[in-house]
Design a protein around this motif. Structure first.
Motif, PDB file in Angstrom:
ATOM      1  N   PHE A   7     -34.131  16.576 -99.265  1.00 47.53           N
ATOM      2  CA  PHE A   7     -35.476  16.885 -98.763  1.00 47.53           C
ATOM      3  C   PHE A   7     -36.519  16.519 -99.823  1.00 47.53           C
ATOM      4  CE2 PHE A   7     -39.080  19.672 -97.910  1.00 47.53           C
ATOM      5  CZ  PHE A   7     -39.212  19.594 -96.532  1.00 47.53           C
ATOM      6  N   ALA A   8     -36.281  16.959-101.067  1.00 44.73           N
ATOM      7  CA  ALA A   8     -37.216  16.665-102.156  1.00 44.73           C
ATOM      8  C   ALA A   8     -37.262  15.174-102.461  1.00 44.73           C
ATOM      9  CB  ALA A   8     -36.837  17.467-103.396  1.00 44.73           C
ATOM     10  N   SER A   9     -36.098  14.530-102.463  1.00 44.26           N
ATOM     11  CA  SER A   9     -36.028  13.104-102.771  1.00 44.26           C
ATOM     12  C   SER A   9     -36.789  12.266-101.742  1.00 44.26           C
ATOM     13  CB  SER A   9     -34.567  12.661-102.836  1.00 44.26           C
ATOM     14  OG  SER A   9     -34.478  11.286-103.081  1.00 44.26           O
ATOM     15  N   GLU A  10     -36.634  12.589-100.473  1.00 44.85           N
ATOM     16  CA  GLU A  10     -37.307  11.851 -99.403  1.00 44.85           C
ATOM     17  C   GLU A  10     -38.826  11.941 -99.525  1.00 44.85           C
ATOM     18  OE1 GLU A  10     -35.596  13.760 -96.003  1.00 44.85           O
ATOM     19  OE2 GLU A  10     -33.772  12.536 -96.073  1.00 44.85           O
ATOM     20  N   ARG A  11     -39.311  12.967-100.198  1.00 38.82           N
ATOM     21  CA  ARG A  11     -40.747  13.185-100.346  1.00 38.82           C
ATOM     22  C   ARG A  11     -41.248  12.856-101.754  1.00 38.82           C
ATOM     23  NH1 ARG A  11     -38.296  15.696 -96.673  1.00 38.82           N
ATOM     24  NH2 ARG A  11     -39.276  16.330 -94.734  1.00 38.82           N
ATOM     25  N   ASN A  12     -40.346  12.349-102.591  1.00 34.24           N
ATOM     26  CA  ASN A  12     -40.676  12.032-103.986  1.00 34.24           C
ATOM     27  C   ASN A  12     -41.243  13.240-104.727  1.00 34.24           C
ATOM     28  OD1 ASN A  12     -39.911   9.236-103.866  1.00 34.24           O
ATOM     29  ND2 ASN A  12     -41.766   8.889-102.670  1.00 34.24           N
ATOM     30  N   TRP A  13     -40.604  14.384-104.535  1.00 32.10           N
ATOM     31  CA  TRP A  13     -41.060  15.623-105.166  1.00 32.10           C
ATOM     32  C   TRP A  13     -40.284  15.969-106.439  1.00 32.10           C
ATOM     33  CZ3 TRP A  13     -41.394  19.471-100.445  1.00 32.10           C
ATOM     34  CH2 TRP A  13     -42.482  19.120 -99.638  1.00 32.10           C
ATOM     35  N   GLU A  14     -39.279  15.179-106.815  1.00 36.71           N
ATOM     36  CA  GLU A  14     -38.426  15.535-107.950  1.00 36.71           C
ATOM     37  C   GLU A  14     -39.233  15.785-109.215  1.00 36.71           C
ATOM     38  OE1 GLU A  14     -37.923  12.683-106.176  1.00 36.71           O
ATOM     39  OE2 GLU A  14     -35.853  12.657-105.482  1.00 36.71           O
ATOM     40  N   GLU A  15     -40.288  14.980-109.443  1.00 42.84           N
ATOM     41  CA  GLU A  15     -41.078  15.131-110.668  1.00 42.84           C
ATOM     42  C   GLU A  15     -41.757  16.507-110.750  1.00 42.84           C
ATOM     43  OE1 GLU A  15     -45.056  13.078-110.873  1.00 42.84           O
ATOM     44  OE2 GLU A  15     -44.343  12.186-109.000  1.00 42.84           O
ATOM     45  N   PHE A  16     -41.965  17.139-109.613  1.00 36.94           N
ATOM     46  CA  PHE A  16     -42.621  18.452-109.591  1.00 36.94           C
ATOM     47  C   PHE A  16     -41.629  19.597-109.686  1.00 36.94           C
ATOM     48  CE2 PHE A  16     -45.140  15.538-106.891  1.00 36.94           C
ATOM     49  CZ  PHE A  16     -46.236  15.394-107.730  1.00 36.94           C
ATOM     50  N   HIS A  17     -40.356  19.302-109.529  1.00 38.19           N
ATOM     51  CA  HIS A  17     -39.334  20.343-109.468  1.00 38.19           C
ATOM     52  C   HIS A  17     -38.654  20.580-110.816  1.00 38.19           C
ATOM     53  CE1 HIS A  17     -38.831  20.280-104.808  1.00 38.19           C
ATOM     54  NE2 HIS A  17     -40.043  20.581-105.200  1.00 38.19           N
ATOM     55  N   SER A  18     -39.472  20.791-111.828  1.00 40.10           N
ATOM     56  CA  SER A  18     -38.940  21.180-113.135  1.00 40.10           C
ATOM     57  C   SER A  18     -38.516  22.647-113.055  1.00 40.10           C
ATOM     58  CB  SER A  18     -40.007  21.015-114.217  1.00 40.10           C
ATOM     59  OG  SER A  18     -41.059  21.959-114.007  1.00 40.10           O
ATOM     60  N   PRO A  19     -37.627  23.079-113.938  1.00 36.84           N
ATOM     61  CA  PRO A  19     -37.261  24.502-113.928  1.00 36.84           C
ATOM     62  C   PRO A  19     -38.481  25.423-114.029  1.00 36.84           C
ATOM     63  CG  PRO A  19     -35.690  23.285-115.242  1.00 36.84           C
ATOM     64  CD  PRO A  19     -36.798  22.316-114.889  1.00 36.84           C
ATOM     65  N   LYS A  20     -39.449  25.071-114.887  1.00 33.69           N
ATOM     66  CA  LYS A  20     -40.654  25.896-115.024  1.00 33.69           C
ATOM     67  C   LYS A  20     -41.417  25.987-113.709  1.00 33.69           C
ATOM     68  CE  LYS A  20     -44.700  24.377-116.241  1.00 33.69           C
ATOM     69  NZ  LYS A  20     -45.557  24.929-115.206  1.00 33.69           N
ATOM     70  N   ASN A  21     -41.621  24.852-113.053  1.00 37.45           N
ATOM     71  CA  ASN A  21     -42.364  24.861-111.794  1.00 37.45           C
ATOM     72  C   ASN A  21     -41.614  25.608-110.696  1.00 37.45           C
ATOM     73  OD1 ASN A  21     -44.405  23.413-112.986  1.00 37.45           O
ATOM     74  ND2 ASN A  21     -43.910  21.477-111.980  1.00 37.45           N
ATOM     75  N   LEU A  22     -40.304  25.433-110.651  1.00 34.46           N
ATOM     76  CA  LEU A  22     -39.512  26.131-109.635  1.00 34.46           C
ATOM     77  C   LEU A  22     -39.517  27.636-109.884  1.00 34.46           C
ATOM     78  CD1 LEU A  22     -36.573  23.611-109.312  1.00 34.46           C
ATOM     79  CD2 LEU A  22     -38.304  24.101-107.563  1.00 34.46           C
ATOM     80  N   ALA A  23     -39.430  28.055-111.155  1.00 40.30           N
ATOM     81  CA  ALA A  23     -39.494  29.486-111.468  1.00 40.30           C
ATOM     82  C   ALA A  23     -40.859  30.052-111.092  1.00 40.30           C
ATOM     83  CB  ALA A  23     -39.198  29.717-112.946  1.00 40.30           C
ATOM     84  N   SER A  24     -41.910  29.288-111.320  1.00 39.68           N
ATOM     85  CA  SER A  24     -43.258  29.735-110.932  1.00 39.68           C
ATOM     86  C   SER A  24     -43.368  29.877-109.418  1.00 39.68           C
ATOM     87  CB  SER A  24     -44.313  28.747-111.437  1.00 39.68           C
ATOM     88  OG  SER A  24     -44.349  28.723-112.839  1.00 39.68           O
ATOM     89  N   ALA A  25     -42.880  28.876-108.700  1.00 38.80           N
ATOM     90  CA  ALA A  25     -42.930  28.920-107.236  1.00 38.80           C
ATOM     91  C   ALA A  25     -42.104  30.090-106.706  1.00 38.80           C
ATOM     92  CB  ALA A  25     -42.429  27.595-106.656  1.00 38.80           C
TER      93      ALA A  25
END
Length: 109
Positions: A15-33
């Motif tokens: 899902f993330a790959s199809e939307r080119n979201w990998e760059e936003f899915h750092s551990p820090k960003n995911l923990a914040s979300a």
């Protein structure tokens, strides 16, 4: 990891790959979300009494289910990015808790 969790984790990767979201899915960003979504879950209970929180109407339960899903999905993505097996981590924590909080001994007769 259980097969269902592995499949769900793979689906999240795709899902993330199809939307080119990998760059936003750092551990820090995911923990914040994850934290934001947990707060959104808590918001549903904010002003309820204990009794009200145990007897939710169907539409409120559905809304809460959506927030639980958001929390769960971000948690799975965070664990995936860090290479943590969620099921094994949970089992390990339960063992720690069992040692830390043993059941009370039965009363002496």
């Amino acid at each position: 990891m259980a097969a269902d969790l592995q499949q769900l984790t793979q689906a999240l990767r795709e899902f993330a790959s199809e939307r080119n979201w990998e760059e936003f899915h750092s551990p820090k960003n995911l923990a914040s979300a994850l934290s934001v979504e947990a707060a959104e879950l808590l918001e549903h209970f904010q002003w309820l009494t204990e009794a009200q929180s145990r007897n939710l109407p169907p539409e409120k339960r559905a809304e809460i289910g959506t927030e639980i899903a958001d929390v769960f999905l971000y948690l799975l993505q965070l664990a995936d990015k860090l290479g943590i097996d969620v099921v094994e981590a949970a089992r390990s924590k339960m063992r720690v808790n069992a040692r830390k909080y043993p059941p009370p001994l039965p009363p002496m007769a």
